[in-house]
Design an enzyme around this catalytic site. Structure first.
Site, PDB file in Angstrom:
ATOM      1  N   ARG A   2      50.903  41.099  36.186  1.00 53.17           N
ATOM      2  CA  ARG A   2      49.519  40.638  36.536  1.00 53.17           C
ATOM      3  C   ARG A   2      49.919  39.460  37.424  1.00 53.17           C
ATOM      4  O   ARG A   2      50.456  38.350  37.161  1.00 53.17           O
ATOM      5  CB  ARG A   2      49.068  39.913  35.117  1.00 53.17           C
ATOM      6  CG  ARG A   2      48.668  40.933  34.067  1.00 53.17           C
ATOM      7  CD  ARG A   2      47.139  41.709  34.355  1.00 53.17           C
ATOM      8  NE  ARG A   2      47.203  42.874  33.413  1.00 53.17           N
ATOM      9  CZ  ARG A   2      46.881  42.785  32.316  1.00 53.17           C
ATOM     10  NH1 ARG A   2      46.362  41.619  31.761  1.00 53.17           N
ATOM     11  NH2 ARG A   2      46.684  43.784  31.482  1.00 53.17           N
ATOM     12  N   ARG A   6      43.097  35.870  33.763  1.00 54.95           N
ATOM     13  CA  ARG A   6      42.339  34.495  33.046  1.00 54.95           C
ATOM     14  C   ARG A   6      43.200  33.307  33.031  1.00 54.95           C
ATOM     15  O   ARG A   6      42.640  32.208  32.893  1.00 54.95           O
ATOM     16  CB  ARG A   6      42.257  34.928  31.608  1.00 54.95           C
ATOM     17  CG  ARG A   6      41.147  35.968  31.446  1.00 54.95           C
ATOM     18  CD  ARG A   6      40.840  36.362  30.192  1.00 54.95           C
ATOM     19  NE  ARG A   6      41.932  37.353  29.785  1.00 54.95           N
ATOM     20  CZ  ARG A   6      41.985  38.393  28.731  1.00 54.95           C
ATOM     21  NH1 ARG A   6      40.807  38.167  28.002  1.00 54.95           N
ATOM     22  NH2 ARG A   6      42.957  39.075  28.400  1.00 54.95           N
ATOM     23  N   ARG A  15      34.929  36.052  37.390  1.00 50.11           N
ATOM     24  CA  ARG A  15      35.045  36.945  36.464  1.00 50.11           C
ATOM     25  C   ARG A  15      33.441  36.884  35.735  1.00 50.11           C
ATOM     26  O   ARG A  15      32.837  37.639  35.150  1.00 50.11           O
ATOM     27  CB  ARG A  15      36.198  36.777  35.421  1.00 50.11           C
ATOM     28  CG  ARG A  15      36.116  37.619  34.101  1.00 50.11           C
ATOM     29  CD  ARG A  15      36.230  39.110  34.208  1.00 50.11           C
ATOM     30  NE  ARG A  15      36.451  39.626  32.895  1.00 50.11           N
ATOM     31  CZ  ARG A  15      35.852  39.792  31.928  1.00 50.11           C
ATOM     32  NH1 ARG A  15      34.390  39.872  32.305  1.00 50.11           N
ATOM     33  NH2 ARG A  15      35.967  40.533  30.971  1.00 50.11           N
ATOM     34  N   ASP A  52      42.658  48.285  37.229  1.00 48.91           N
ATOM     35  CA  ASP A  52      42.955  48.574  35.784  1.00 48.91           C
ATOM     36  C   ASP A  52      43.555  49.956  35.514  1.00 48.91           C
ATOM     37  O   ASP A  52      43.139  50.856  36.366  1.00 48.91           O
ATOM     38  CB  ASP A  52      41.920  48.239  34.731  1.00 48.91           C
ATOM     39  CG  ASP A  52      42.787  47.971  33.238  1.00 48.91           C
ATOM     40  OD1 ASP A  52      43.364  46.835  33.282  1.00 48.91           O
ATOM     41  OD2 ASP A  52      42.784  48.802  32.738  1.00 48.91           O
ATOM     42  N   TYR A 128      45.179  55.299  25.125  1.00 43.67           N
ATOM     43  CA  TYR A 128      43.916  54.677  25.027  1.00 43.67           C
ATOM     44  C   TYR A 128      42.903  55.686  24.961  1.00 43.67           C
ATOM     45  O   TYR A 128      42.034  55.291  24.092  1.00 43.67           O
ATOM     46  CB  TYR A 128      43.989  53.591  26.477  1.00 43.67           C
ATOM     47  CG  TYR A 128      44.857  52.522  26.433  1.00 43.67           C
ATOM     48  CD1 TYR A 128      44.368  51.585  25.769  1.00 43.67           C
ATOM     49  CD2 TYR A 128      46.008  52.462  27.079  1.00 43.67           C
ATOM     50  CE1 TYR A 128      45.150  50.310  25.818  1.00 43.67           C
ATOM     51  CE2 TYR A 128      46.844  51.560  27.296  1.00 43.67           C
ATOM     52  CZ  TYR A 128      46.278  50.338  26.570  1.00 43.67           C
ATOM     53  OH  TYR A 128      47.219  49.256  26.628  1.00 43.67           O
TER      54      TYR A 128
END
Ligand code: CP3
Length: 324
Positions: A2, A6, A15, A52, A128
């Site tokens: 990353r 955040r 965001r 993503d 997932y």
């Protein structure tokens, strides 16, 4: 690992303007800006596309959401019958905004900063899709994959097709290298490793190279320990990302003679900063910096990391030279 995220105030600002995380991924103007933010701040040698790994299930027809405080939430695949809903043919249309982001970023980046595209490897994306989100034990996917081998293989085929198209389109739009994230490869039983990790990855690598022979592909199969050498040979990736379980000395002896490596500062050191971070970073640079090497984290940056530590780390890496 990353770059955006955040831990950066300028990311949090954009965001907050977006209507959810996927909306941010699918709005080229905003996605391009958050891709470029860490480049402007830290001046690394490469940028990673902001997107993503879960845009693939979203593109082929699964319901995907990102819930604040929980992470990804998907309507789980529970049987082979659910696969009928998925259409890899939808990938390119659905993800057109991501390709637009790639072109915009490439146009705005300095010439000497490379743009890295990426996707999740099929096993990790499948976890997932079947678990319905993040998992601790992977019980749902593993028991389904063992009980219904043909259905699981059919799902992997769908993911291989969709991911190959997605990666080729990123290269056509301006990505100059690709990374495949197999974050949960370490959870695969040893006897299934060839079928669930190596073979789907090898098919994607071959499929991408058939259409884009020159693009370097970096494989990141986390937690696979001694199987890393077999992974490199079996998949045909050009380079590998290292997790934090290998020292620089071990990687220089075992892996660097086979291919370039990327890694592998544990993000906890970046969180702590100071002398501990400096020492750990130098150990990696001294151990791997004389061979083919990309300095990186061993895993994604934690959201509470002070960005001043990232600034300092970038300085340490830039100032390092083989004789220092
Ligand atoms: O600069 C970049 O950040 C590159 C873009 C990128 C993201 N995710 C953005 C993101 C990349 C390369 C990824 C990869 C990814 N996504 C992986 C593989 C690498 C890894 O971290 O193991 C995985 C497993 C995912 C799936 C995923 N996406 C999860 C589990 C989560 C929730 C995590 C959390 O902390 O809540 C995400 C969300 C996500 N993807 C964020 C970012 C910046 C945070 C979301 C937010 O802003 O709310």
């Amino acid at each position: 690992m990353r770059q955006a995220g955040r831990y950066l105030p300028e990311y949090r600002e954009i965001r907050a303007q977006a209507d959810g995380f996927l909306d941010l991924c699918y709005t080229p103007d905003r996605a391009a800006r958050v891709t470029l933010q860490p480049i402007e701040r830290f001046r690394p040698d490469a940028a990673i596309l902001f997107s993503d790994i879960l845009v693939i299930p979203d593109a082929i027809g699964q319901e995907v959401g990102f819930v604040e405080g929980t992470g990804p939430v998907l309507t789980p695949v529970t049987s082979g019958a659910d696969l009928a809903k998925f259409d890899p043919g939808k990938t390119l249309d659905h993800l057109a905004p991501v390709f637009e982001t790639v072109s915009r970023v490439r146009a705005e980046l300095p010439d000497d900063v490379a743009l890295i595209g990426f996707a999740g490897a099929p096993w990790t994306v499948a976890t997932y899709m079947v678990e319905g989100g993040s998992s601790r034990d992977f019980n749902a996917i593993k028991s389904w994959a063992v009980r219904e081998r043909a259905d699981f293989a059919a799902m992997m085929d769908i993911l291989v097709a969709s991911t190959t198209d997605y990666l080729v389109a990123q290269v056509e739009a301006g990505a100059q290298a690709l990374q495949l994230f197999d974050t949960w490869a370490g959870a695969v039983p040893a006897n299934d490793f060839d079928d669930w990790v190596i073979s789907p990855t090898a098919r994607i690598v071959a499929g991408v190279k058939a259409r884009q022979p020159d693009v370097p592909i970096i494989g990141f199969a986390r937690g696979i320990g001694d199987r890393l050498e077999g992974y490199i040979r079996g998949t045909g990736v050009d380079a590998v990302g290292l997790d934090a379980s290998m020292t620089a000395t071990e990687a220089a002896a075992k892996i660097q003679p086979i291919c370039p490596v990327q890694g592998n500062l544990d993000p906890a050191y970046l969180m702590v900063g100071g002398e501990e971070m400096e020492r750990a970073a130098r150990e990696i640079l001294d151990g791997l910096g004389k061979g083919p090497f990309v300095f990186n984290l061993a895993h994604g940056i934690h959201k509470d990391t002070p960005f001043s530590h990232v600034e300092r780390l970038a300085e340490i890496v830039r100032e390092w030279s083989p004789n220092s």
